[in-house]
Design a protein around this motif. Structure first.
Motif, PDB file in Angstrom:
ATOM      1  N   ARG A 305       0.832  -1.207   0.000  1.00  0.00           N
ATOM      2  CA  ARG A 305       0.000   0.000   0.000  1.00  0.00           C
ATOM      3  C   ARG A 305       0.862   1.250   0.000  1.00  0.00           C
ATOM      4  O   ARG A 305       0.526   2.250  -0.645  1.00  0.00           O
ATOM      5  N   SER A 308       2.162   1.689  -3.524  1.00  0.00           N
ATOM      6  CA  SER A 308       1.100   2.174  -4.405  1.00  0.00           C
ATOM      7  C   SER A 308       0.902   3.672  -4.228  1.00  0.00           C
ATOM      8  O   SER A 308       0.788   4.428  -5.204  1.00  0.00           O
ATOM      9  N   ARG A 409      -4.935  -1.269  -8.073  1.00  0.00           N
ATOM     10  CA  ARG A 409      -4.250  -1.564  -6.808  1.00  0.00           C
ATOM     11  C   ARG A 409      -3.002  -2.418  -6.999  1.00  0.00           C
ATOM     12  O   ARG A 409      -1.990  -2.229  -6.327  1.00  0.00           O
ATOM     13  N   ARG A 412       0.361  -0.547  -9.568  1.00  0.00           N
ATOM     14  CA  ARG A 412       1.180   0.629  -9.238  1.00  0.00           C
ATOM     15  C   ARG A 412       2.446   0.314  -8.448  1.00  0.00           C
ATOM     16  O   ARG A 412       3.498   0.950  -8.687  1.00  0.00           O
ATOM     17  N   PRO A 413       2.433  -0.616  -7.481  1.00  0.00           N
ATOM     18  CA  PRO A 413       3.675  -0.861  -6.734  1.00  0.00           C
ATOM     19  C   PRO A 413       4.845  -1.268  -7.624  1.00  0.00           C
ATOM     20  O   PRO A 413       5.995  -0.896  -7.358  1.00  0.00           O
TER      21      PRO A 413
END
Length: 472
Positions: A305, A308, A409, A412-413
């Motif tokens: 998270r 992200s 979700r 993006r990382p």
């Protein structure tokens, strides 16, 4: 079995043309015939250039007849996302602002494919300035999913995903800044490769985020992606961020078996809150990997998270910096959602931005430590199959933003860390919507991902399933 040339893979059609079992004109005409039938249903092309394409195909056939083969993709017709500059061509970048912009240079990636012998069918639709994950475009309309035309393609490489899936082009370039290759690959049932930052030159490609942008292909298979990457990768004087050194033999890697490799499955985040059918596809894929000889283990990744959020922040600031002048001078020429996202980037402080960039090194080191015992990590591209165009339209209701945020979700990382990731077709829902999974690798180890992807595709046929033309 159909003998329609457009249904062949990139590698198969290239071999057929080289061996004179098929002409470039026949391959090109086959694509153009499908484009004429499918384009009214998909809106996948920004521009279609049939006369020029056929002239180029005839020239390719004449050259081959005289013993002059330009390269391994001689006479193969392709179309690319309309953000890759090609000298003398209009490149809209999916926008009103650049709808009449004529490029004065050709992007390195496109030029290297042209040098390998490809010819141009036209250009493909995209989200405005590549800043949207669904396939909506306020100026040119949404691109439609060939497997279910009332559903999204994913973005921003919407036309690329749709056109490759519908067999309108043998492959297409996309770009991936926050998932824009992998999401269309997942939603449209094709193979898409997000490359390591620096693996392929970005010269002549419309910039969005200088820290996150990557160039990569969407194609029918991992084998096709390997051929394209091998042609495009390497140093480029026009792009100092393009990494020098030996380019691996990606095509050779796709011939290797999966046996002996170790693949990690995240214990959290990527397996949380999954649609039941996506979870089922993940389980089935893991079982296939094991049957093909891979060892599958659980990996515990650092907090994704945070990664992200960091990716979103970097993208927001860098996109706003690039667009600042147009936001001041031509705000009315942006779509409302894109303008809002760009304006949000102006509110982030320079200190926060620099701190986020500085954290990237430690974050990558932590990821590498967590995955030290595996060759790749497998995870869903998105927690859900493709939603409808209506339910993901920000102009259609207050729930759309939540739908959009959920879509991205899991992509993006990887952009924040700059790592490569290969999206592969892995199954279908009961309603016939494609489901893709992503293989996440180490920096510059695309060869390992392509090896795993190709081995999986030899054991399955999800990547071979073509959509049927919608009823009029």
């Amino acid at each position: 079995m159909s003998t329609e040339p457009a249904l062949m893979s990139l590698t198969a059609v290239a071999s057929a043309i080289a061996e004179k079992r098929l002409s470039s004109r026949e391959a090109t005409q086959s694509c153009l015939d499908r484009i004429a039938k499918w384009q009214p249903h998909l809106n996948a092309f920004m521009a279609i250039e049939p006369d020029e394409a056929l002239r180029a195909a005839d020239a390719a056939d004449a050259a081959l007849a005289n013993g002059r083969r330009r390269g391994p993709l001689h006479g193969v017709p392709l179309a690319h996302k309309d953000m890759y500059y090609e000298e003398g061509r209009v490149v809209t970048c999916g926008s009103r602002i650049r709808r009449d912009f004529i490029a004065t240079t050709t992007s390195t990636a496109v030029q290297r494919l042209k040098d390998a012998g490809t010819i141009r069918l036209g250009s493909l639709q995209m989200a405005e300035f590549a800043y949207g994950p669904t396939g909506h475009n306020a100026h040119f309309g949404p691109v439609h999913n060939p497997f279910a035309p009332d559903h999204i393609t994913g973005g921003s490489s919407s036309g690329s995903g749709s056109a490759v899936a519908a067999r309108l082009t043998f492959a297409a370039l996309g770009s991936d800044t926050g998932g824009s290759i992998r999401m269309p690959a997942h939603f449209c049932g094709v193979t898409g490769l997000k490359t390591t930052v620096g693996r392929v030159s970005r010269a002549g490609a419309m910039p969005l985020s200088q820290s996150l942008d990557t160039v990569g292909p969407l194609a029918r298979s991992a084998e096709d992606c390997a051929v394209l990457l091998g042609l495009m990768a390497g140093a480029d004087p026009a792009d100092p961020t393009a990494v020098a050194g030996l380019v691996p033999d990606y095509a050779a890697a796709t011939a290797e078996a999966m046996k002996g490799l170790t693949i990690g499955v995240p214990g959290a985040f990527y397996v949380d809150d999954l649609d039941a059918e996506v979870a089922s596809v993940l389980d089935a894929t893991i079982a296939t990997l094991k049957r093909e000889g891979a060892k599958v283990v659980q990996v515990d990744l650092p907090d994704q998270r945070q990664l992200s959020g960091a990716a979103q922040l970097v993208l927001a600031v860098e996109a706003a910096a690039f667009h600042k002048r147009w936001m001041i001078e031509r705000p009315q020429d942006y779509g409302a959602q894109v303008l809002m996202r760009l304006q949000n980037g102006l509110a982030i402080s320079g200190v926060t931005y620099l701190e986020t960039l500085r954290w990237r090194g430690p974050a990558l080191a932590a990821h590498n430590a967590a995955t030290a015992g595996v060759d790749a990590v497998i995870a869903p591209v998105s927690p859900v199959p493709a939603p409808t165009i209506a339910e993901s339209d920000v102009g259609g209701g207050p729930g759309a933003e939540a739908v959009i945020q959920r879509l991205t979700r899991f992509t993006r990382p990887i952009n924040y860390l700059g790592l490569p990731s290969l999206a592969i077709p892995s199954g279908f829902t009961r309603k016939g919507l494609p489901v893709g999974l992503q293989l996440i690798g180490r920096s510059f180890d695309e060869a390992k991902l392509l090896r795993i992807g190709a081995a999986f595709q030899r054991a399955t046929d999800f990547h071979e399933k073509a959509p049927q033309l919608p009823l009029a």
